[in-house]
Scaffold this active site. Sequence first.
Site, short mmCIF file in Angstrom:
data_model
loop_
_atom_site.label_atom_id
_atom_site.label_comp_id
_atom_site.label_asym_id
_atom_site.label_seq_id
_atom_site.Cartn_x
_atom_site.Cartn_y
_atom_site.Cartn_z
N GLU A 1 -10.02 -14.16 -3.22
CA GLU A 1 -10.62 -13.55 -2.16
C GLU A 1 -10.74 -14.77 -1.04
O GLU A 1 -10.70 -15.88 -1.14
CB GLU A 1 -11.87 -13.16 -2.70
CG GLU A 1 -11.95 -12.21 -3.37
CD GLU A 1 -13.51 -11.96 -3.89
OE1 GLU A 1 -14.00 -10.67 -3.81
OE2 GLU A 1 -14.31 -12.90 -3.94
N LYS B 1 0.83 -1.29 0.04
CA LYS B 1 0.02 -0.06 0.15
C LYS B 1 0.55 1.42 0.07
O LYS B 1 0.27 2.32 -0.22
CB LYS B 1 -0.94 -0.18 1.08
CG LYS B 1 -2.34 -0.79 0.77
CD LYS B 1 -3.31 -0.40 1.39
CE LYS B 1 -4.81 -1.11 1.07
NZ LYS B 1 -4.46 -2.69 1.60
N ASP C 1 -17.56 -11.06 -2.69
CA ASP C 1 -18.15 -9.95 -3.45
C ASP C 1 -17.61 -9.88 -4.75
O ASP C 1 -18.39 -9.57 -5.59
CB ASP C 1 -18.39 -8.88 -2.75
CG ASP C 1 -17.14 -8.14 -2.50
OD1 ASP C 1 -15.91 -8.80 -1.74
OD2 ASP C 1 -16.57 -7.09 -2.99
C1 LIG Z 1 -5.34 -3.87 1.10
C2 LIG Z 1 -4.70 -5.32 1.19
C3 LIG Z 1 -5.08 -6.01 0.20
C4 LIG Z 1 -6.13 -5.70 -0.67
O1 LIG Z 1 -5.83 -4.98 -1.45
P1 LIG Z 1 -7.04 -4.27 -2.53
O2 LIG Z 1 -6.16 -3.11 -3.38
O3 LIG Z 1 -8.05 -3.50 -1.46
O4 LIG Z 1 -7.65 -5.36 -3.30
C5 LIG Z 1 -4.33 -7.26 0.28
N1 LIG Z 1 -3.41 -7.59 1.12
C6 LIG Z 1 -2.87 -6.63 2.04
C7 LIG Z 1 -1.86 -6.94 2.84
C8 LIG Z 1 -3.55 -5.43 2.31
O5 LIG Z 1 -3.13 -4.45 2.94
#
Ligand SMILES: *Cc1c(COP(=O)(O)O)cnc(C)c1O
Length: 320
Positions: free
Chosen positions: A205, A54, A211
């Site tokens: 998922e 992120k 979803d």
């Molecule tokens: C946010 C997150 C996800 C999912 O990512 P999206 O972009 O919301 O699909 C997967 N793994 C980790 C460790 C995350 O922090």
Amino acid sequence: MEKLPTYDDVVRAHERITGHAHRTPVLTSRLTDAELGLSLFLKCENLQRMGAFKFRGAFNALSRFDAEQRRAGVVAYSSGNHAQALALSGALLGIPVTIVMPHDAPASKLAATKGYGANVVSYDRWTESREEIGRALADRHGLTLIPPFDHPHVMAGQGTAAKELFEETGPLDALFVPLGGGGLLSGSLLAANALAPSCAVYGVEPEAGDDGLRSLRAGEIVRIDTPATIADGAQTQQLGAHTFPVIRDHVSDIITVSDAQLVDSMRLLGSRMKIVAEPTGCLGLAGARDLAERYRGGRVGVILSGGNVDMARFAELLSK
Ligand SMILES: *Cc1c(COP(=O)(O)O)cnc(C)c1O
């Protein structure tokens, strides 16, 4: 709605984050390859700054702020990795960060977010709406709201992990990507389309939070109640208005895995590869193991998306 990102935006994002984000390693394990009958390439975003991919999307989004936005700052509501990613990015870029967090958020998350210098506004999740609080802060102080996945600059940033993976491994037969709101998957699809068009790309998922799969089948965004799963980074209720069309048009399929499969993959990573992954981080590996038969003899990429799990929780999950 803003314009959907393209691969060109992923390339620009990569230029912006270079020198700030880590170029994370791609790990392999001969023993695991032998067991699964394929060649596995793990893109280790658990070793990214702040412990998850992120940082890529958050840093890219903040890098694009104009002078006025930089001065006023950014606001987000999240208690997870997105909050920490924005907090660190804001600290690096000199942009004030406000995070709206439930008052009962885990102490470790609160401490990490504050530790990066963010201003934390807490709310009561039973009586107050974080959206309203966030919007009020944005209106009153001119803050820019950056959502965790449904934003073109966030999606483009997240795509840089898959871009690095393909640059390092060359063509792959399949790529398995954790799926929550779809920022990571949509960005990965943009990279795969450009760099490895014949590679099958799967979103993975948690079983309880299917979803994405339901939305793909229905051809429109399906909303669910907050799912009960140990994959807390994928407890999203629906895909985004920007992420869904990219996923719908390009993904090979979406599959689901159980919490037990996630724990099993956490154990494999810990015991065999000395890698600490959080439950959500294991979605891709669990998915790849599930479809191993289909890719026998092939080259398979996995995005290991994050490693933020405290040690007591890690031990508790593995002791079951
Ligand atoms: C946010 C997150 C996800 C999912 O990512 P999206 O972009 O919301 O699909 C997967 N793994 C980790 C460790 C995350 O922090």
